[in-house]
Write an enzyme that holds these catalytic residues in place. Sequence first.
Site, mmCIF file in Angstrom:
data_model
loop_
_atom_site.group_PDB
_atom_site.id
_atom_site.type_symbol
_atom_site.label_atom_id
_atom_site.label_comp_id
_atom_site.label_asym_id
_atom_site.label_seq_id
_atom_site.Cartn_x
_atom_site.Cartn_y
_atom_site.Cartn_z
ATOM 1 N N TYR A 136 -39.476 -4.057 -11.072
ATOM 2 C CA TYR A 136 -40.586 -4.697 -11.780
ATOM 3 C C TYR A 136 -40.869 -3.882 -13.029
ATOM 4 C CZ TYR A 136 -45.297 -6.818 -12.305
ATOM 5 O OH TYR A 136 -46.414 -7.470 -12.755
ATOM 6 N N LYS A 164 -37.817 -8.044 -12.734
ATOM 7 C CA LYS A 164 -38.939 -8.876 -13.136
ATOM 8 C C LYS A 164 -39.355 -8.393 -14.516
ATOM 9 C CE LYS A 164 -43.734 -10.094 -12.030
ATOM 10 N NZ LYS A 164 -44.897 -9.850 -11.132
ATOM 11 N N VAL A 206 -41.102 -15.042 -11.762
ATOM 12 C CA VAL A 206 -42.072 -14.616 -10.758
ATOM 13 C C VAL A 206 -43.412 -15.067 -11.293
ATOM 14 C CG1 VAL A 206 -43.129 -12.694 -9.545
ATOM 15 C CG2 VAL A 206 -40.677 -12.655 -10.037
#
Length: 308
Positions: A136, A164, A206
């Site tokens: 992330y 992400k 996401v």
Amino acid sequence: MAIKWKGVFPALTTKFTADDELDLSLFGKNLEAQLEAGVEGIILGGSLGEASVLTTAEKESLVLHAVEQVNGKVPVVVNIAEGATREAIRQAALAKQWGADGLMLLPPMRYRADHRETVTYFKSVAASTDLPIMLYNNPVDYKIDITLEMFDELAEVPNISAVKESTRDVTNVIRMRNRFGDRFSILCGVDTLTLEELVTGADGLVAGLVCAFPAETVALYKLIKAGKIQEALPLYRWFMPLLELDIHPKLVQYIKLAEAQTGIGSEYVRAPRLALVGEERKRVLGVIEQALATRPELPAYHHLNVTA
């Protein structure tokens, strides 16, 4: 389960009762709406899921419930956001034990690790598990940028397979593709950049507002990836005032209010967060109500051929 990091992965909110207990019944209702809409994975225990105020036992309950309900239809991904490498490794082991299919891994929390420390942290957690991992990258909120140079070193780790992308810099998708080709799957992590990042090469997203509007989110993704940009644009324009709720510090409260208004969630949050009141609640509610009043009729999107 092998994970194809593409399509819509909702970062699910954690549902609570008025007595501050897990509301697994309401959680299940929302999850069913996500599956019916056509999401291709779910993420538990992220920032939107209020992971920082959940106990390990509560995380276990959420994961076990999700794994049972999903029943192999889509992968269940568990977020790890820890300050200590040892605790992150322990959480990875627990996620595997509970039946999760993959992990979303943030850089170390609270301490601003440098290049060597960040790479070592990721490699240490990855080496401890055989679960596929999506990193992330959100330097805006978490103050550590996973740079291209870091990805150079992380590319040798086979189970680090996706990112992400939440840098807010759309051109970073191009940089990643130019440097690594398809080595890493890229999922857009900022709702307001959905179209831009999907068009420039992201494999999926996401998403946050998907928690309240699952069908609209999946339809938008499929229209864009099927090349139907002119059909996607009116939906994206309608969606944008809602998507902007995802980039506010109170995104949890804002999105939970939207979930409540669409009948698949509630406004209950866990302290220190407090439910919205007064003019702020009125303002956000106005955005949601305007969107509901003009909610578009969606095209038949499930059949769209998404190849890119």
